[in-house]
Design a protein around this motif. Structure first.
Motif, PDB file in Angstrom:
ATOM      1  N   ASP A   6       0.812  -1.223   0.000  1.00 13.43           N
ATOM      2  CA  ASP A   6       0.000   0.000   0.000  1.00 13.43           C
ATOM      3  C   ASP A   6       0.844   1.271   0.000  1.00 13.43           C
ATOM      4  OD1 ASP A   6      -2.324  -1.448  -0.106  1.00 13.43           O
ATOM      5  OD2 ASP A   6      -2.807  -1.223   2.021  1.00 13.43           O
ATOM      6  N   ALA A   7       1.916   1.284   0.761  1.00 13.90           N
ATOM      7  CA  ALA A   7       2.753   2.482   0.836  1.00 13.90           C
ATOM      8  C   ALA A   7       3.421   2.776  -0.500  1.00 13.90           C
ATOM      9  CB  ALA A   7       3.802   2.327   1.933  1.00 13.90           C
ATOM     10  N   THR A   8       3.926   1.746  -1.152  1.00 13.86           N
ATOM     11  CA  THR A   8       4.577   1.930  -2.454  1.00 13.86           C
ATOM     12  C   THR A   8       3.555   2.375  -3.491  1.00 13.86           C
ATOM     13  OG1 THR A   8       6.254   0.278  -1.918  1.00 13.86           O
ATOM     14  CG2 THR A   8       5.942   0.797  -4.258  1.00 13.86           C
ATOM     15  N   ARG A   9       2.393   1.746  -3.482  1.00 16.51           N
ATOM     16  CA  ARG A   9       1.335   2.124  -4.429  1.00 16.51           C
ATOM     17  C   ARG A   9       0.946   3.588  -4.229  1.00 16.51           C
ATOM     18  NH1 ARG A   9      -3.767   2.512  -3.628  1.00 16.51           N
ATOM     19  NH2 ARG A   9      -3.738   1.200  -1.781  1.00 16.51           N
ATOM     20  N   THR A  10       0.797   4.001  -2.975  1.00 13.84           N
ATOM     21  CA  THR A  10       0.447   5.391  -2.680  1.00 13.84           C
ATOM     22  C   THR A  10       1.542   6.337  -3.166  1.00 13.84           C
ATOM     23  OG1 THR A  10      -0.905   4.748  -0.794  1.00 13.84           O
ATOM     24  CG2 THR A  10      -0.111   7.015  -0.824  1.00 13.84           C
ATOM     25  N   GLU A  11       2.798   5.967  -2.970  1.00 12.76           N
ATOM     26  CA  GLU A  11       3.910   6.807  -3.429  1.00 12.76           C
ATOM     27  C   GLU A  11       3.914   6.913  -4.949  1.00 12.76           C
ATOM     28  OE1 GLU A  11       7.523   5.291  -1.717  1.00 12.76           O
ATOM     29  OE2 GLU A  11       6.774   5.576   0.323  1.00 12.76           O
ATOM     30  N   LEU A  12       3.643   5.814  -5.638  1.00 11.77           N
ATOM     31  CA  LEU A  12       3.590   5.840  -7.107  1.00 11.77           C
ATOM     32  C   LEU A  12       2.430   6.702  -7.597  1.00 11.77           C
ATOM     33  CD1 LEU A  12       4.344   2.088  -7.884  1.00 11.77           C
ATOM     34  CD2 LEU A  12       5.892   4.032  -8.167  1.00 11.77           C
ATOM     35  N   ALA A  15       3.351  10.318  -7.068  1.00  9.70           N
ATOM     36  CA  ALA A  15       4.318  10.764  -8.074  1.00  9.70           C
ATOM     37  C   ALA A  15       3.637  10.998  -9.416  1.00  9.70           C
ATOM     38  CB  ALA A  15       5.447   9.740  -8.217  1.00  9.70           C
ATOM     39  N   ALA A  16       2.712  10.128  -9.772  1.00  7.89           N
ATOM     40  CA  ALA A  16       1.978  10.302 -11.029  1.00  7.89           C
ATOM     41  C   ALA A  16       1.110  11.559 -10.970  1.00  7.89           C
ATOM     42  CB  ALA A  16       1.119   9.070 -11.322  1.00  7.89           C
ATOM     43  N   PHE A  17       0.502  11.830  -9.825  1.00  5.06           N
ATOM     44  CA  PHE A  17      -0.298  13.039  -9.670  1.00  5.06           C
ATOM     45  C   PHE A  17       0.571  14.278  -9.792  1.00  5.06           C
ATOM     46  CE2 PHE A  17      -2.226  16.355  -6.970  1.00  5.06           C
ATOM     47  CZ  PHE A  17      -3.414  16.531  -7.660  1.00  5.06           C
ATOM     48  N   ARG A  18       1.741  14.257  -9.140  1.00  6.57           N
ATOM     49  CA  ARG A  18       2.650  15.407  -9.256  1.00  6.57           C
ATOM     50  C   ARG A  18       3.094  15.591 -10.699  1.00  6.57           C
ATOM     51  NH1 ARG A  18       4.316  13.255  -4.261  1.00  6.57           N
ATOM     52  NH2 ARG A  18       6.024  12.119  -5.259  1.00  6.57           N
ATOM     53  N   ARG A  19       3.300  14.504 -11.415  1.00  7.01           N
ATOM     54  CA  ARG A  19       3.682  14.599 -12.829  1.00  7.01           C
ATOM     55  C   ARG A  19       2.535  15.168 -13.655  1.00  7.01           C
ATOM     56  NH1 ARG A  19       5.268  16.375 -16.568  1.00  7.01           N
ATOM     57  NH2 ARG A  19       6.119  15.371 -18.391  1.00  7.01           N
ATOM     58  N   LEU A  20       1.304  14.805 -13.348  1.00  6.26           N
ATOM     59  CA  LEU A  20       0.142  15.381 -14.027  1.00  6.26           C
ATOM     60  C   LEU A  20       0.102  16.887 -13.794  1.00  6.26           C
ATOM     61  CD1 LEU A  20      -2.594  15.328 -15.523  1.00  6.26           C
ATOM     62  CD2 LEU A  20      -3.649  14.711 -13.324  1.00  6.26           C
ATOM     63  N   LEU A  21       0.306  17.322 -12.562  1.00  5.59           N
ATOM     64  CA  LEU A  21       0.315  18.754 -12.280  1.00  5.59           C
ATOM     65  C   LEU A  21       1.425  19.458 -13.051  1.00  5.59           C
ATOM     66  CD1 LEU A  21      -0.398  18.903  -8.429  1.00  5.59           C
ATOM     67  CD2 LEU A  21      -2.000  19.189 -10.334  1.00  5.59           C
ATOM     68  N   GLN A  22       2.603  18.836 -13.127  1.00  5.05           N
ATOM     69  CA  GLN A  22       3.704  19.426 -13.879  1.00  5.05           C
ATOM     70  C   GLN A  22       3.358  19.508 -15.365  1.00  5.05           C
ATOM     71  OE1 GLN A  22       6.731  20.778 -12.638  1.00  5.05           O
ATOM     72  NE2 GLN A  22       6.587  21.608 -14.711  1.00  5.05           N
ATOM     73  N   HIS A  23       2.734  18.462 -15.867  1.00  2.00           N
ATOM     74  CA  HIS A  23       2.330  18.443 -17.282  1.00  2.00           C
ATOM     75  C   HIS A  23       1.323  19.558 -17.563  1.00  2.00           C
ATOM     76  CE1 HIS A  23       1.767  16.675 -21.226  1.00  2.00           C
ATOM     77  NE2 HIS A  23       0.459  16.798 -21.045  1.00  2.00           N
ATOM     78  N   LEU A  24       0.355  19.733 -16.685  1.00  2.00           N
ATOM     79  CA  LEU A  24      -0.609  20.816 -16.861  1.00  2.00           C
ATOM     80  C   LEU A  24       0.086  22.171 -16.777  1.00  2.00           C
ATOM     81  CD1 LEU A  24      -3.616  19.429 -14.797  1.00  2.00           C
ATOM     82  CD2 LEU A  24      -3.495  19.691 -17.287  1.00  2.00           C
ATOM     83  N   ASP A  25       1.045  22.305 -15.869  1.00  2.00           N
ATOM     84  CA  ASP A  25       1.770  23.555 -15.739  1.00  2.00           C
ATOM     85  C   ASP A  25       2.610  23.836 -16.982  1.00  2.00           C
ATOM     86  OD1 ASP A  25       2.425  25.863 -14.068  1.00  2.00           O
ATOM     87  OD2 ASP A  25       4.444  25.003 -13.997  1.00  2.00           O
ATOM     88  N   ASP A  26       3.177  22.793 -17.555  1.00  2.00           N
ATOM     89  CA  ASP A  26       3.979  22.941 -18.773  1.00  2.00           C
ATOM     90  C   ASP A  26       3.116  23.246 -19.995  1.00  2.00           C
ATOM     91  OD1 ASP A  26       6.245  22.352 -17.279  1.00  2.00           O
ATOM     92  OD2 ASP A  26       6.378  20.274 -17.980  1.00  2.00           O
TER      93      ASP A  26
END
Length: 110
Positions: A6-12, A15-26
């Motif tokens: 569960d902890a690894t899945r949550t971290e992944l 990270a994917a959510f942060r990448r989505l935010l970065q993609h939207l920002d870009d």
């Protein structure tokens, strides 16, 4: 994703959510209405989902603070710098999308 604890899945997922935010920002040229037409969510939706997730955990998260996190700046600044007025075509496509959703919802209720 079942192979992860569960902890690894949550971290992944985080990270994917942060990448989505970065993609939207870009890609600030992608307007919220375009996202709503194509995917039925936008940056504001992400902000609301963050607030809801915080509430589900018994935490308080102000909507404006969530929007600042998602937009990478206060929403008023982002709106002034990047948001364009919706075109008549965008509004028509948005209305059509909403009508489709309403019809599907009514079909499911029947």
């Amino acid at each position: 994703m079942q192979q992860f604890d569960d902890a690894t899945r949550t971290e992944l997922e985080a990270a994917a959510f942060r990448r989505l935010l970065q993609h939207l920002d870009d890609n600030k040229d992608v307007q919220n209405i375009d996202l709503m037409i194509l995917a039925d969510f936008c940056r504001n939706c992400l902000s609301k989902w963050l607030v809801s997730a915080a509430e589900a955990r018994g935490e308080a998260l102000d909507y404006e603070a969530a929007r600042e996190y998602v937009y990478g700046m206060p929403y008023s600044e982002w709106k002034a710098a990047y948001q364009k007025p919706a075109t008549p075509e965008q509004l028509e496509a948005f209305d059509a999308r909403q009508a489709q959703k309403k019809a599907r919802s009514q079909d499911q209720e029947a």
